[in-house]
Scaffold this active site. Sequence first.
Site, short mmCIF file in Angstrom:
data_model
loop_
_atom_site.label_atom_id
_atom_site.label_comp_id
_atom_site.label_asym_id
_atom_site.label_seq_id
_atom_site.Cartn_x
_atom_site.Cartn_y
_atom_site.Cartn_z
NE ARG A 243 -4.53 -0.72 0.11
CZ ARG A 243 -4.68 -1.56 -1.17
NH1 ARG A 243 -3.97 -2.17 -1.79
NH2 ARG A 243 -5.89 -2.24 -0.97
CD GLU A 272 -1.64 3.62 -5.61
OE1 GLU A 272 -2.71 3.32 -6.03
OE2 GLU A 272 -0.91 3.09 -5.10
CG HIS A 290 -2.49 -0.23 -7.05
ND1 HIS A 290 -2.98 0.27 -5.99
CD2 HIS A 290 -2.85 -1.61 -6.32
CE1 HIS A 290 -3.36 -0.49 -4.82
NE2 HIS A 290 -3.29 -1.53 -4.91
P1 NAD Z 1 -2.73 -10.16 5.20
O1 NAD Z 1 -3.45 -9.61 6.20
O2 NAD Z 1 -2.85 -11.60 4.67
O3 NAD Z 1 -1.23 -9.95 5.81
C1 NAD Z 1 -0.91 -8.82 6.12
C2 NAD Z 1 0.32 -9.03 7.18
O4 NAD Z 1 0.90 -7.92 7.57
C3 NAD Z 1 -0.36 -9.81 8.57
O5 NAD Z 1 0.21 -10.91 8.76
C4 NAD Z 1 -0.16 -8.72 9.64
O6 NAD Z 1 0.19 -9.37 11.14
C5 NAD Z 1 1.35 -7.86 9.20
N1 NAD Z 1 1.36 -6.61 9.53
C6 NAD Z 1 0.66 -5.66 9.91
N2 NAD Z 1 1.19 -4.34 10.22
C7 NAD Z 1 2.52 -4.97 10.46
C8 NAD Z 1 3.74 -4.36 10.78
N3 NAD Z 1 3.60 -2.97 11.02
N4 NAD Z 1 4.65 -4.87 10.72
C9 NAD Z 1 4.93 -6.49 10.39
N5 NAD Z 1 3.99 -7.10 9.90
C10 NAD Z 1 2.46 -6.13 9.71
O7 NAD Z 1 -2.79 -9.24 3.77
P2 NAD Z 1 -2.25 -9.63 2.39
O8 NAD Z 1 -3.54 -10.30 1.73
O9 NAD Z 1 -1.15 -10.41 2.67
O10 NAD Z 1 -2.01 -8.17 1.88
C11 NAD Z 1 -0.77 -7.49 2.24
C12 NAD Z 1 -0.77 -6.26 1.60
O11 NAD Z 1 -0.88 -6.07 0.09
C13 NAD Z 1 -2.20 -5.30 1.97
O12 NAD Z 1 -1.75 -3.82 2.10
C14 NAD Z 1 -2.99 -5.19 0.81
O13 NAD Z 1 -3.92 -4.08 0.73
C15 NAD Z 1 -2.03 -5.29 -0.20
N6 NAD Z 1 -2.32 -5.92 -1.54
C16 NAD Z 1 -1.92 -5.13 -2.65
C17 NAD Z 1 -2.35 -5.42 -3.95
C18 NAD Z 1 -1.89 -4.89 -5.17
O14 NAD Z 1 -2.53 -4.73 -6.28
N7 NAD Z 1 -0.51 -4.50 -5.00
C19 NAD Z 1 -3.28 -6.40 -4.06
C20 NAD Z 1 -3.69 -7.15 -3.13
C21 NAD Z 1 -3.21 -6.67 -1.90
#
Ligand code: NAD
Length: 316
Positions: A243, A272, A290
């Site tokens: 993000r 964005e 993105h």
């Molecule tokens: P998820 O909830 O499965 O995993 C996120 C992890 O981050 C969790 O295990 C949580 O405990 C950990 N976390 C939160 N804050 C933290 C910190 N400060 N330090 C360390 N760990 C921390 O989510 P996901 O499905 O793996 O998604 C991860 C990220 O990817 C999200 O921000 C999501 O919005 C983003 N995403 C981006 C796209 C894209 O198009 N680029 C697509 C899907 C998801």
Amino acid sequence: MIKILANDGIDPIGKAMLEQAGFVVDTETVAQDKLVDALQNYDAITVRSATKVRQELIDQCPNLKLIGRGGVGMDNIDVDYARGKGLAVINTPAASSLSVAELVFAHLFTGVRFLQDANRKMPVEGDTKFNALKKAYAKGVELRGKTIGIIGFGRIGRETATVALGLGMNVLAYDLFPFEGNLTLNLQGGIKVDIPVKTVSLEEVITNSDFISLHTPFADKPILGAEEFEKMKTGVSVVNCSRGGTIDEAALIAALDSGKVAFAGLDVFDNEPTPSTAILQHAKISLTPHIGAATNEAQERIGVELATLIIEHFNK
Ligand code: NAD
């Protein structure tokens, strides 16, 4: 008969599943300001990130029973409010993890061979300065045997680790919630290989990684800023497909300019959809707008998962 408005579209397979289950699915996009009228005739709406389902809309559409989000983030839906009024709100968090993980490696393979710069310069100078460019991009490196640090070890972080392990990389992972267990590589011929992985401290990831990939949500401040860049190995590279806001962009540019960071790969940005030109025009940054989840396979899985959840909800 249950009527669903798939306002930001739905994959044809998901649509067919819903229709086979006897639901009516309309995929014509209704403009945001016309949704109140349109939704009087629907039981459910599905959205991606474009359509917003806010409190006022929910209040004015009493027939609405379900809001579905194709994808992960639900920032465009007033989830708690909707649930408080008894609506079901569903999303498809796991469907796009592999696509995002593969985009991380698209950026990594790009950066280690300078493709972000070569793709900009070859069209302009490739016929007049071929040998100079060849020399400029001569010192590429391989990923195998290198260490990738993964910050945020949830769905996408683990999928990224699995791809890295398959490439023969070493993985250092950190999460707020420690993890110890196996990641499974699914290989040709149905062969499965379990590889044990255990999270380490954030400090260890930051100081010992050759590449760092971010996979956390955005909270209140960047996870990587000047202090963290300072502690990294010189020549480290950084990828952000999570993000906007999770990397301090000014600190990143300073670290790229000083040579501390060799290259960055960014799919997400501050502000964005108008990222800063300093980021967009930097020669050491590989850029995508993105598109982490934007593959045919992920969209199909999203459609199937959404359809399955909607059918389950209305048939229970
Ligand atoms: P998820 O909830 O499965 O995993 C996120 C992890 O981050 C969790 O295990 C949580 O405990 C950990 N976390 C939160 N804050 C933290 C910190 N400060 N330090 C360390 N760990 C921390 O989510 P996901 O499905 O793996 O998604 C991860 C990220 O990817 C999200 O921000 C999501 O919005 C983003 N995403 C981006 C796209 C894209 O198009 N680029 C697509 C899907 C998801």
